[in-house]
Write a protein that holds these residues in place. Sequence first.
Motif, PDB file in Angstrom:
ATOM      1  N   ASP A 178      -4.771  18.119  -2.813  1.00 62.24           N
ATOM      2  CA  ASP A 178      -5.937  17.230  -2.876  1.00 62.24           C
ATOM      3  C   ASP A 178      -6.037  16.518  -1.537  1.00 62.24           C
ATOM      4  OD1 ASP A 178      -6.843  17.520  -5.605  1.00 62.24           O
ATOM      5  OD2 ASP A 178      -5.071  16.383  -6.243  1.00 62.24           O
ATOM      6  N   ILE A 179      -7.230  16.451  -0.986  1.00 65.45           N
ATOM      7  CA  ILE A 179      -7.480  15.575   0.164  1.00 65.45           C
ATOM      8  C   ILE A 179      -7.615  14.181  -0.424  1.00 65.45           C
ATOM      9  CG2 ILE A 179      -9.085  14.974   2.015  1.00 65.45           C
ATOM     10  CD1 ILE A 179      -9.802  17.974   2.184  1.00 65.45           C
ATOM     11  N   VAL A 180      -6.935  13.204   0.182  1.00 63.34           N
ATOM     12  CA  VAL A 180      -6.929  11.852  -0.376  1.00 63.34           C
ATOM     13  C   VAL A 180      -7.461  10.828   0.626  1.00 63.34           C
ATOM     14  CG1 VAL A 180      -5.036  12.377  -1.961  1.00 63.34           C
ATOM     15  CG2 VAL A 180      -4.519  11.415   0.281  1.00 63.34           C
ATOM     16  N   ASP A 181      -7.872   9.670   0.077  1.00 65.96           N
ATOM     17  CA  ASP A 181      -8.325   8.575   0.927  1.00 65.96           C
ATOM     18  C   ASP A 181      -7.121   7.781   1.428  1.00 65.96           C
ATOM     19  OD1 ASP A 181      -7.505   6.813  -1.135  1.00 65.96           O
ATOM     20  OD2 ASP A 181      -9.543   6.516  -1.867  1.00 65.96           O
ATOM     21  N   GLU A 182      -7.364   6.698   2.101  1.00 66.20           N
ATOM     22  CA  GLU A 182      -6.296   5.886   2.708  1.00 66.20           C
ATOM     23  C   GLU A 182      -5.353   5.260   1.677  1.00 66.20           C
ATOM     24  OE1 GLU A 182      -5.745   5.629   6.118  1.00 66.20           O
ATOM     25  OE2 GLU A 182      -7.212   7.241   6.086  1.00 66.20           O
ATOM     26  N   ASN A 183      -5.767   5.220   0.406  1.00 69.41           N
ATOM     27  CA  ASN A 183      -4.928   4.662  -0.653  1.00 69.41           C
ATOM     28  C   ASN A 183      -4.215   5.732  -1.468  1.00 69.41           C
ATOM     29  OD1 ASN A 183      -5.630   1.896  -0.129  1.00 69.41           O
ATOM     30  ND2 ASN A 183      -7.631   2.360  -1.001  1.00 69.41           N
ATOM     31  N   ALA A 196       8.916   2.847  -6.636  1.00 75.28           N
ATOM     32  CA  ALA A 196       9.258   1.814  -5.658  1.00 75.28           C
ATOM     33  C   ALA A 196       8.098   1.448  -4.739  1.00 75.28           C
ATOM     34  CB  ALA A 196      10.452   2.265  -4.819  1.00 75.28           C
ATOM     35  N   GLY A 197       7.053   2.272  -4.676  1.00 75.37           N
ATOM     36  CA  GLY A 197       5.908   1.968  -3.823  1.00 75.37           C
ATOM     37  C   GLY A 197       5.436   3.197  -3.070  1.00 75.37           C
ATOM     38  N   THR A 198       4.566   2.955  -2.109  1.00 72.51           N
ATOM     39  CA  THR A 198       4.041   4.043  -1.274  1.00 72.51           C
ATOM     40  C   THR A 198       4.209   3.656   0.191  1.00 72.51           C
ATOM     41  OG1 THR A 198       1.791   3.148  -1.217  1.00 72.51           O
ATOM     42  CG2 THR A 198       2.290   4.724  -2.977  1.00 72.51           C
ATOM     43  N   PHE A 199       4.138   4.651   1.054  1.00 73.00           N
ATOM     44  CA  PHE A 199       4.111   4.401   2.490  1.00 73.00           C
ATOM     45  C   PHE A 199       3.368   5.551   3.153  1.00 73.00           C
ATOM     46  CE2 PHE A 199       7.798   7.082   2.070  1.00 73.00           C
ATOM     47  CZ  PHE A 199       7.896   7.784   3.259  1.00 73.00           C
ATOM     48  N   ARG A 200       2.971   5.336   4.384  1.00 74.62           N
ATOM     49  CA  ARG A 200       2.183   6.314   5.138  1.00 74.62           C
ATOM     50  C   ARG A 200       3.059   7.042   6.148  1.00 74.62           C
ATOM     51  NH1 ARG A 200      -3.446   6.445   6.086  1.00 74.62           N
ATOM     52  NH2 ARG A 200      -3.873   8.515   6.936  1.00 74.62           N
ATOM     53  N   ILE A 201       2.875   8.336   6.242  1.00 64.36           N
ATOM     54  CA  ILE A 201       3.547   9.149   7.255  1.00 64.36           C
ATOM     55  C   ILE A 201       2.463   9.769   8.129  1.00 64.36           C
ATOM     56  CG2 ILE A 201       4.938  11.204   7.702  1.00 64.36           C
ATOM     57  CD1 ILE A 201       6.326  10.735   5.012  1.00 64.36           C
TER      58      ILE A 201
END
Length: 182
Positions: free
Chosen positions: A5-10, A101-106
């Motif tokens: 899936d292409i996803v948005d910034e969230n 535990a959460g999310t983060f951006r790579i």
Amino acid sequence: MEIFDIVDENGNPTGQTIERKEAHKKGICHRTAHIWITRMKEGRRQVLLQKRAMNKDSFPGRYDTSSAGHITAGAGPLESALRELEEELGICAMPSDLEFAGTFRIQYQSEFHNALFRDNEIAFVYVYQKPVEIEKLVLQKEELDGVEWFDLEETVEQCKMHNQKFCVPLEGLMTAKRFLET
């Protein structure tokens, strides 16, 4: 062929999809699930890291997240995390065994195997704290060459110093560490 899936910034799916190779060629945002397996030993927190197989398209032969993988189109983060644990390590976990535990951006780009690799993903982080015996794991040889326990604090410091032994996403490790400290 893997479709994401292409996803948005969230990290929310946009309704569009893309093939894995194209996502990494163009740097299109997609999702991954990261599972950090931890234990306490002699009063110290340890984390299980996998040594990536030499044929991997990025960071071959380096130590990485306990278990991680892409979230395929239509799948959710938790079901993908459970699938990755079973595929890579032979751990048949229940949804209640994983703690979010959460999310983060790579985001990065580098060259591997003489080809440009652009990664752009939202990583969903889970922690697994049930007992794990390395000798009883069933490793997916196409994905990893082995696993090893590391001291969590020492691993954080080594990653901050960019030790080439590791390709651990520091922000992901810190997300898990902060969760464990609460």
